[in-house]
Design a protein around this motif. Structure first.
Motif, PDB file in Angstrom:
ATOM      1  N   LEU A 105      98.611  26.369 111.752  1.00 33.16           N
ATOM      2  CA  LEU A 105      98.526  26.493 110.291  1.00 33.16           C
ATOM      3  C   LEU A 105      99.818  26.034 109.628  1.00 33.16           C
ATOM      4  N   ASP A 106     100.941  26.114 110.363  1.00 24.66           N
ATOM      5  CA  ASP A 106     102.186  25.661 109.776  1.00 24.66           C
ATOM      6  C   ASP A 106     102.241  24.149 109.642  1.00 24.66           C
ATOM      7  N   ALA A 107     101.265  23.434 110.245  1.00 26.97           N
ATOM      8  CA  ALA A 107     101.243  21.977 110.154  1.00 26.97           C
ATOM      9  C   ALA A 107     100.604  21.489 108.860  1.00 26.97           C
ATOM     10  N   LEU A 108      99.989  22.398 108.114  1.00 31.17           N
ATOM     11  CA  LEU A 108      99.363  21.982 106.860  1.00 31.17           C
ATOM     12  C   LEU A 108     100.438  21.664 105.835  1.00 31.17           C
ATOM     13  N   PRO A 109     100.324  20.542 105.138  1.00 23.64           N
ATOM     14  CA  PRO A 109     101.367  20.142 104.196  1.00 23.64           C
ATOM     15  C   PRO A 109     101.278  20.914 102.892  1.00 23.64           C
ATOM     16  N   ASP A 110     102.342  20.810 102.091  1.00 24.60           N
ATOM     17  CA  ASP A 110     102.312  21.399 100.757  1.00 24.60           C
ATOM     18  C   ASP A 110     101.316  20.631  99.893  1.00 24.60           C
ATOM     19  N   GLY A 111     100.834  21.307  98.880  1.00 25.29           N
ATOM     20  CA  GLY A 111      99.888  20.664  97.980  1.00 25.29           C
ATOM     21  C   GLY A 111      99.718  21.486  96.726  1.00 25.29           C
ATOM     22  N   SER A 112      98.650  21.204  96.036  1.00 27.54           N
ATOM     23  CA  SER A 112      98.342  21.911  94.801  1.00 27.54           C
ATOM     24  C   SER A 112      96.892  22.393  94.884  1.00 27.54           C
ATOM     25  N   SER A 136      80.185  34.127  90.889  1.00 29.21           N
ATOM     26  CA  SER A 136      78.982  33.291  90.908  1.00 29.21           C
ATOM     27  C   SER A 136      78.453  33.070  89.499  1.00 29.21           C
ATOM     28  N   ALA A 137      78.464  34.137  88.678  1.00 27.89           N
ATOM     29  CA  ALA A 137      77.978  34.007  87.301  1.00 27.89           C
ATOM     30  C   ALA A 137      78.870  33.064  86.498  1.00 27.89           C
ATOM     31  N   ARG A 138      80.174  33.176  86.651  1.00 27.13           N
ATOM     32  CA  ARG A 138      81.079  32.302  85.921  1.00 27.13           C
ATOM     33  C   ARG A 138      80.953  30.864  86.395  1.00 27.13           C
ATOM     34  N   LEU A 139      80.752  30.704  87.709  1.00 30.20           N
ATOM     35  CA  LEU A 139      80.582  29.355  88.242  1.00 30.20           C
ATOM     36  C   LEU A 139      79.307  28.720  87.709  1.00 30.20           C
ATOM     37  N   GLU A 140      78.228  29.501  87.663  1.00 31.21           N
ATOM     38  CA  GLU A 140      76.945  28.991  87.177  1.00 31.21           C
ATOM     39  C   GLU A 140      77.015  28.620  85.704  1.00 31.21           C
ATOM     40  N   SER A 141      77.786  29.391  84.950  1.00 34.30           N
ATOM     41  CA  SER A 141      77.860  29.137  83.519  1.00 34.30           C
ATOM     42  C   SER A 141      78.768  27.971  83.175  1.00 34.30           C
ATOM     43  N   GLY A 142      79.565  27.481  84.138  1.00 36.35           N
ATOM     44  CA  GLY A 142      80.465  26.371  83.881  1.00 36.35           C
ATOM     45  C   GLY A 142      81.797  26.787  83.307  1.00 36.35           C
ATOM     46  N   ARG A 143      82.062  28.101  83.282  1.00 34.72           N
ATOM     47  CA  ARG A 143      83.315  28.585  82.720  1.00 34.72           C
ATOM     48  C   ARG A 143      84.365  28.875  83.790  1.00 34.72           C
ATOM     49  N   LEU A 144      84.050  28.611  85.040  1.00 32.50           N
ATOM     50  CA  LEU A 144      85.021  28.844  86.102  1.00 32.50           C
ATOM     51  C   LEU A 144      85.883  27.592  86.247  1.00 32.50           C
ATOM     52  N   ARG A 145      87.143  27.704  85.938  1.00 35.53           N
ATOM     53  CA  ARG A 145      88.040  26.546  85.960  1.00 35.53           C
ATOM     54  C   ARG A 145      89.126  26.745  87.005  1.00 35.53           C
ATOM     55  N   LEU A 146      89.575  25.633  87.540  1.00 33.08           N
ATOM     56  CA  LEU A 146      90.671  25.676  88.505  1.00 33.08           C
ATOM     57  C   LEU A 146      91.993  25.941  87.795  1.00 33.08           C
ATOM     58  N   GLU A 147      92.826  26.706  88.466  1.00 35.96           N
ATOM     59  CA  GLU A 147      94.196  26.918  88.018  1.00 35.96           C
ATOM     60  C   GLU A 147      95.119  26.569  89.184  1.00 35.96           C
ATOM     61  N   PRO A 148      95.224  25.279  89.472  1.00 34.81           N
ATOM     62  CA  PRO A 148      96.017  24.886  90.649  1.00 34.81           C
ATOM     63  C   PRO A 148      97.498  25.202  90.485  1.00 34.81           C
ATOM     64  N   GLU A 149      98.088  25.566  91.619  1.00 35.92           N
ATOM     65  CA  GLU A 149      99.511  25.852  91.672  1.00 35.92           C
ATOM     66  C   GLU A 149     100.098  25.151  92.897  1.00 35.92           C
ATOM     67  N   PRO A 150     101.322  24.733  92.832  1.00 36.47           N
ATOM     68  CA  PRO A 150     101.959  24.173  94.020  1.00 36.47           C
ATOM     69  C   PRO A 150     102.111  25.260  95.079  1.00 36.47           C
ATOM     70  N   GLY A 151     101.880  24.928  96.308  1.00 34.31           N
ATOM     71  CA  GLY A 151     101.996  25.897  97.387  1.00 34.31           C
ATOM     72  C   GLY A 151     101.638  25.284  98.708  1.00 34.31           C
ATOM     73  N   ASN A 152     101.668  26.140  99.729  1.00 32.35           N
ATOM     74  CA  ASN A 152     101.352  25.687 101.074  1.00 32.35           C
ATOM     75  C   ASN A 152     100.108  26.413 101.551  1.00 32.35           C
ATOM     76  N   LEU A 153      99.051  25.665 101.850  1.00 30.31           N
ATOM     77  CA  LEU A 153      97.788  26.255 102.284  1.00 30.31           C
ATOM     78  C   LEU A 153      97.958  27.006 103.602  1.00 30.31           C
ATOM     79  N   GLY A 154      98.805  26.473 104.499  1.00 34.09           N
ATOM     80  CA  GLY A 154      99.018  27.134 105.779  1.00 34.09           C
ATOM     81  C   GLY A 154      99.622  28.512 105.619  1.00 34.09           C
ATOM     82  N   THR A 155     100.577  28.648 104.694  1.00 34.35           N
ATOM     83  CA  THR A 155     101.194  29.955 104.455  1.00 34.35           C
ATOM     84  C   THR A 155     100.164  30.954 103.950  1.00 34.35           C
ATOM     85  N   LEU A 156      99.334  30.537 103.002  1.00 37.28           N
ATOM     86  CA  LEU A 156      98.299  31.442 102.469  1.00 37.28           C
ATOM     87  C   LEU A 156      97.343  31.887 103.573  1.00 37.28           C
ATOM     88  N   LEU A 157      96.896  30.940 104.407  1.00 38.44           N
ATOM     89  CA  LEU A 157      95.962  31.282 105.484  1.00 38.44           C
ATOM     90  C   LEU A 157      96.620  32.194 106.511  1.00 38.44           C
TER      91      LEU A 157
END
Length: 877
Positions: free
Chosen positions: A319-326, A275-296
């Motif tokens: 959940l296996d119906a979710l497509p790959d993404g980033s 929350s502190a990092r998000l509020e300060s604006g220093r929280l950045r995304l580090e997207p990676e290719p993957g499957n959201l369904g697998t993670l869930l």
């Protein structure tokens, strides 16, 4: 006079305020001058239609005058739009106003001067410039005076002074005064508005600084907490393995409980850090290719054992119906784990939690992916639907967590470019939908960058702490720590130690099952412990069993500890039961709030169990002492009532005994039976002593303040009449008496004659007994006026005095000071009667006369007090 340092501190601020006010005034004047010049370019010529009606023969000439004034308007308008506008605006507007007034005065002059009505045009000019433009006070006064003077000069040039001038000049002057007052009022209003705006801006800046300080604090404190937590978890896991090898289940349960709670604390620390990092604006995304369904699916699989221990079914759908993404897997994992944890915590046993994939936006959209977490819990009230996403907000009736989970989930989803939505009905469960773009893009910077070096250091530290120092399994164990059930009691029921017979009954009200079980286990060896999971259950248990003491948490779902305490204090059967409140809120305000609702003690978490045990024991001891005192008081009341009844029944036979003894004594004296008369005198003395004892006991048994029958008497005559027979009795018993009454014959005192006689009789009786065994047997009686409004009566003797160890107990009931006779109530009766008269009694244990001395002081009547005040010191002689 103001303090110099204070003036030095205020002067820069005051100078800044004045500069800001002047700048705003110039800008406002310029803006309104432009608008006014444009308006007058239309309105001033438009009044020519009035000229056509009022003076058609001069319409052409008046049109020429108006056209000339409008030329000046055009020049002024062009100037106020030039680069020198700020410097030229005020003099050009003043010139335009004077030109307008001069034109009106010329037209008025040609229509007969003040005999006509055209002078009213100048009143309009005054009102317009006064009410519309933000003039300086001096400029407004100068312009108003010039307009009035111009009008007067032009009209006097063509028409002689006359009475016709009085009315127009009066109205013009009044308009000038109102113009100046309007300027003054407008100026004050604008200064006040500017002051309020500056204060608001300063407050906003302070809030921003506090917000930045909060972010720095969160970043720093989470670092300081996370490091020792990491060092705790490692050794604890090592100890747990050793306990498992050694086969010590009790130690395993305690160590597992410590590990579980360490993970819970680590989860809250991580939430604060994110929350502190998000509020300060220093929280950045580090997207990676993957499957959201697998993670869930992996996350649901990790949470299934925890859900089963809670008696809740956790399932996944499509959940296996979710497509790959980033996407950023850590942040999506935080979003999903927060939603799953909340759903499992608030779903009752036998309920169901479902994690499923859905179509984003309600239809097929290749650019978006979405999933839902649905539960069969109690639902969310309608007025809480949006507030649940506010930081640190908790739904009323809940007490777990920091209120950061849902807020952090929505912020992280929006960081991806998506959102978290909710649909819920009270009693119908809740459904949280997470919508994310299929291809999230890294964001180099989302909010402001900190300027201060300490902010940069704190954020850099926070940035470093987000490295993946934990394995995936350990991270998920921390993320799902809130779902874990207590483990202090273990999987099998634990046998508690048996308390001793007749142990006090203790009611423990705590919504955290782990803490409640742990405390109950420790306290069961000394007390009969009953548990309750919330305030409602605690109140019902208290009414059912009437415990000897109640220990209650403050923050609980449903009825909190404060409300429970109020209900207990409102119940006559529970009003005296001691209550100890437990809370995580520290500070004097929290303690005062708890004590105000009727709590007897307040313990702040985290607390040492030994401290709580000591406080419980102290309150139970105090309650036992209170119970014993109450029983003792009840016994004393009963004894007093019985004694009063018995002694009252003795008065009738005693009266007969005294009467027959007096009659027999008189007959014996007449018959010359001296021996019988002496024996009867002893009977009379004993009867008199018994009568006094009965009166003393009755007075003490009645209690309260004695009822007096007051009358105003001459003080000297009362003492002569009272002391003469008492002194005679003392002389007959071989005790010399010295009486000194330094009182004026007219001195009066208000008292109860019979009661005060008893006071003096008791004091003289004590003095007689004190000197009975002495060689010098003498009693002294003195009376005088003390402090001009008080009558003092002193009784002293030549006896042995009063020992120091008995001096402090003279006026206690039944204190006989070593005497073999008497009830020990004589001096108590004396003190009570003297106090009832509004007086006091003083004692000297070793008086100058040789023995003890008692001094009574009684207030004189008000009239006599005033007389003595007028007579002065001579009145006491």
């Amino acid at each position: 006079m103001a303090h110099p340092d204070l003036d030095s501190r205020r002067s820069p601020r005051l100078a800044g305020f004045e500069a800001t006010f002047r700048n705003e005034t110039r800008q406002l004047f310029l803006e309104r001058a432009r608008f006014l010049l444009k308006t007058t370019l239309v309105l001033y010529p438009a009044f020519w239609f009035l000229d056509l009606v009022m003076a058609p023969e001069m319409a052409v000439r008046f049109l020429q005058i108006r056209a000339a004034v409008c030329v000046l308007y055009l020049i002024s308008l062009a100037a106020v739009y030039s680069r020198h506008a700020a410097r030229l605006a005020q003099p050009l507007v003043m010139a335009s106003a004077l030109a307008s007034a001069a034109g009106i005065s010329i037209m008025s002059n040609q229509l007969g001067g003040y005999a006509g009505n055209y002078f009213a045009g100048n009143m309009i000019v005054l009102f317009v410039i006064g009410f519309f433009l933000p003039w300086e006070l001096g400029a407004a006064a100068l312009l108003s005076s010039l307009i009035i003077a111009t009008d007067l000069a032009i009209n006097l040039a063509a028409h002689p002074a006359s009475r016709a001038m009085v009315g127009p000049l009066f109205f013009l002057s009044g308009s000038g005064v109102f113009t100046w007052l309007a300027t003054l009022s407008s100026r004050r209003t604008r200064r006040r508005d500017l002051s309020l705006r500056l204060r608001l801006e300063a407050a906003n800046e302070e809030l921003k600084e506090l917000d930045r300080a909060k972010s720095r604090f969160f970043a720093n404190v989470t670092h300081e907490l996370r490091t020792p937590l990491t060092l705790l978890l490692g050794p604890l896991e090592t100890l747990l393995g050793e306990a498992a090898e050694a086969g010590t289940p009790e130690r395993q349960r305690l160590l597992q409980s410590m590990i579980t709670n360490a993970h819970r604390l680590l989860r809250q620390v991580d939430a604060l850090l994110e929350s502190a990092r998000l509020e300060s604006g220093r929280l950045r995304l580090e997207p990676e290719p993957g499957n959201l369904g697998t993670l869930l699916s992996e996350l649901v699989e990790a949470a299934v054992p925890l859900a089963e221990r809670r008696g809740v079914e956790l399932a996944s759908e499509k959940l296996d119906a979710l497509p790959d993404g980033s996407f950023d897997p850590e942040k999506v994992e935080i979003i999903a784990s927060n939603l799953i944890s909340n759903a499992l915590k608030f779903t009752p046993m036998g309920g169901r939690v479902t994690v499923r994939s859905v179509s984003a936006g309600g239809g097929a959209d290749d650019g978006w992916v979405a999933f839902e977490v649905e539960d069969t819990g109690p639902g969310i009230p309608a007025d809480e639907m949006e507030r649940i996403f506010h930081r640190f907000h908790q739904v009323e009736g809940t007490s777990s967590g920091t209120g950061l989970g849902l807020a952090l989930s929505r912020e992280l989803a929006r960081l991806h470019g998506g959102d978290v939505l909710v649909r819920s009905e009270p009693g119908g469960g809740s459904r949280f939908r997470v919508e994310l773009p299929r291809e999230a893009r890294a964001q180099s910077e989302r909010r402001r960058q900190p300027r201060r070096r300490e902010d940069q250091l704190a954020l850099a530290r926070a940035e470093a702490l987000t490295a993946r120092e934990y394995a995936r399994r350990t991270r998920r164990e921390t993320l799902l720590a809130d779902v874990e059930l207590p483990r202090v009691t273990g999987d099998a029921p634990q046998v508690r130690p048996q308390p001793p017979a007749g142990a006090p009954r203790l009611l423990l009200v705590e919504d955290n099952e782990e803490l409640r079980s742990f405390m109950a286990q420790r306290l069961s060896s000394r007390y009969q412990v009953e548990e309750a999971a919330d305030g409602n259950a605690g109140l019902a248990a208290a009414r059912r069993t009437t415990p000897d003491l109640i220990v209650s948490d403050v923050m609980m779902p449903g009825m909190d500890g404060h409300e429970l305490c109020r209900r207990l204090r409102a119940d006559p059967s529970l009003v005296s039961v001691p209550v100890i409140l437990l809370t995580a809120r520290a500070g004097s305000e929290a303690v005062v709030e708890g004590l105000e609702v009727g709590a007897d003690d307040y313990v702040v978490k985290p607390f040492a169990l030994r401290e709580l045990e000591a406080r419980i024991a102290a309150h139970l001891r105090a309650r036992e002492i209170e119970r014993q005192l109450h029983e003792r008081e009840s016994r004393l009341v009963a004894i007093g009532q019985m004694t009063s009844s018995v002694v009252h029944d003795l008065r009738n036979p005693l009266t007969l005994l005294v009467g027959y003894a007096d009659l027999a004594h008189r007959l014996a004296v007449r018959g010359g039976e001296s021996v019988i008369a002496e024996e009867l005198e002893q009977v009379q003395a004993a009867s008199d002593r018994l009568r006094r004892m009965i009166e003393e006991i009755l007075d003490f048994a009645r209690g309260g303040t004695p009822k007096l029958v007051l009358e105003t008497l001459p003080a000297r005559r009362f003492l002569d009449e009272t002391l003469a027979p008492l002194a005679g009795d003392l002389e007959e018993r071989g005790v010399a008496t010295e009486i000194h009454l330094k009182l004026d014959e007219d001195l009066k005192v208000t008292l109860d004659r019979d009661r005060m006689q008893r006071v003096l009789e008791n004091l003289l009786k004590n003095a007689r007994e004190a000197v009975s065994a002495g060689v010098v047997r003498r009693v002294f009686l003195r009376a005088w006026v003390e402090d001009e409004d008080t009558l003092a009566i002193r009784v002293a003797d030549t006896g042995p005095g009063i020992p120091d160890e008995l001096a402090g107990h003279l006026f206690e009931p039944f204190a006989t000071t070593g005497k073999k006779e008497g009830t020990g109530l004589g001096l108590v009766t004396v003190r009570n009667l003297v106090k009832a008269h509004g007086g006091e009694i003083r004692v000297e244990t070793a008086a100058p006369e040789g023995g003890a001395a008692f001094t009574i002081t009684l207030p004189l009547t008000p009239a006599e007090s005033e007389t003595l005040s007028r007579l002065g010191p001579l009145a006491a002689l």
